[in-house]
Design a protein around this motif. Sequence first.
Motif, mmCIF file in Angstrom:
data_model
loop_
_atom_site.group_PDB
_atom_site.id
_atom_site.type_symbol
_atom_site.label_atom_id
_atom_site.label_comp_id
_atom_site.label_asym_id
_atom_site.label_seq_id
_atom_site.Cartn_x
_atom_site.Cartn_y
_atom_site.Cartn_z
ATOM 1 N N ARG A 33 0.843 -1.201 0.000
ATOM 2 C CA ARG A 33 0.000 0.000 0.000
ATOM 3 C C ARG A 33 0.873 1.244 0.000
ATOM 4 O O ARG A 33 1.922 1.281 0.648
ATOM 5 N N ASN A 34 0.405 2.269 -0.710
ATOM 6 C CA ASN A 34 1.169 3.496 -0.836
ATOM 7 C C ASN A 34 0.939 4.433 0.339
ATOM 8 O O ASN A 34 0.275 4.085 1.310
ATOM 9 N N ILE A 40 -1.166 -0.817 -4.214
ATOM 10 C CA ILE A 40 -0.422 -0.515 -5.432
ATOM 11 C C ILE A 40 -0.743 -1.565 -6.482
ATOM 12 O O ILE A 40 -0.729 -2.764 -6.207
ATOM 13 N N TRP A 42 0.605 -3.089 -9.884
ATOM 14 C CA TRP A 42 1.852 -3.135 -10.643
ATOM 15 C C TRP A 42 1.579 -3.179 -12.139
ATOM 16 O O TRP A 42 0.668 -3.883 -12.579
ATOM 17 N N MET A 94 8.659 3.362 -9.133
ATOM 18 C CA MET A 94 7.400 3.170 -8.406
ATOM 19 C C MET A 94 7.602 3.226 -6.891
ATOM 20 O O MET A 94 6.790 3.792 -6.160
ATOM 21 N N HIS A 98 5.544 6.039 -4.771
ATOM 22 C CA HIS A 98 4.504 5.625 -3.833
ATOM 23 C C HIS A 98 4.926 5.743 -2.374
ATOM 24 O O HIS A 98 4.150 5.391 -1.477
#
Length: 259
Positions: A33-34, A40, A42, A94, A98
């Motif tokens: 989780r961000n 998240i 992908w 990423m 994030h």
Amino acid sequence: MFQAVIVEKEDEIYAVEKSASASISCFGEFEVRNRTGQPIHWPTQKMEELFAYLLCHHGEAISEWRLVDSIWAITDSEQVKQSLHITINGLIKMVNEHGLAVDIQKQSNGYVLETTSKDYDVLAFQRFDLSLLQRESNYDAIEQLCDRYKGPLLERRNYSWKYPLVRHYGQKYTSLVRHLLQRDMDEQGWQRVERRLYNYLSMYPLHQEMNLTMLLLYARSSQLQKMERHFTWFSSLYQMEKGEELPKEIREWVESYLL
């Protein structure tokens, strides 16, 4: 729970720790989780698998050929190595975007993942030394560690490289639960024992030792109706999965209480 925000300085990107809700869970369902607490998604399955692999090998320098061999199952293809480079560059981007508190660095001919803030479930298990159970009993710490185990490692992911780790962490979790159960049984904390065993068997319903411990619990606490119900459930499940009855000595032991 942790978070990192991105700050640009002289064309470089730095991860800055900040209290928030980003999180990583590898036991049971793999979920990342961000900083806003959202899962998240992908862009590719390989990127997700690559991140899972690095998380499960925290602090270990992993060579490019090992990553390619483990995730792409090919060792000598330049095209696949190019795919690795594209995937890991996208992963690093990423991770930063994030706010995940991990750092992925290039090292000689490979990569290494380190945390830049708090740990996550697999890392916590990795760092716990089982030999401590023989020398001291920090039950609160063991309880907290067991609470982080939500099921077998990367349970719904069919990654070929994960299976030795699944066994390793499953055995480690069993050792921790066994240690807590011994304390609970000695103190006659029957409700704690029942709750702990119920949680364990929800993940490993055919584990014979833990099922026998549940039956022993009901015998010692004179809960014979519960003992009979659990024995019936375990017998049926064992028959269905194994195609045979429970061992005779187990059946006779239970019947000695119920008859």
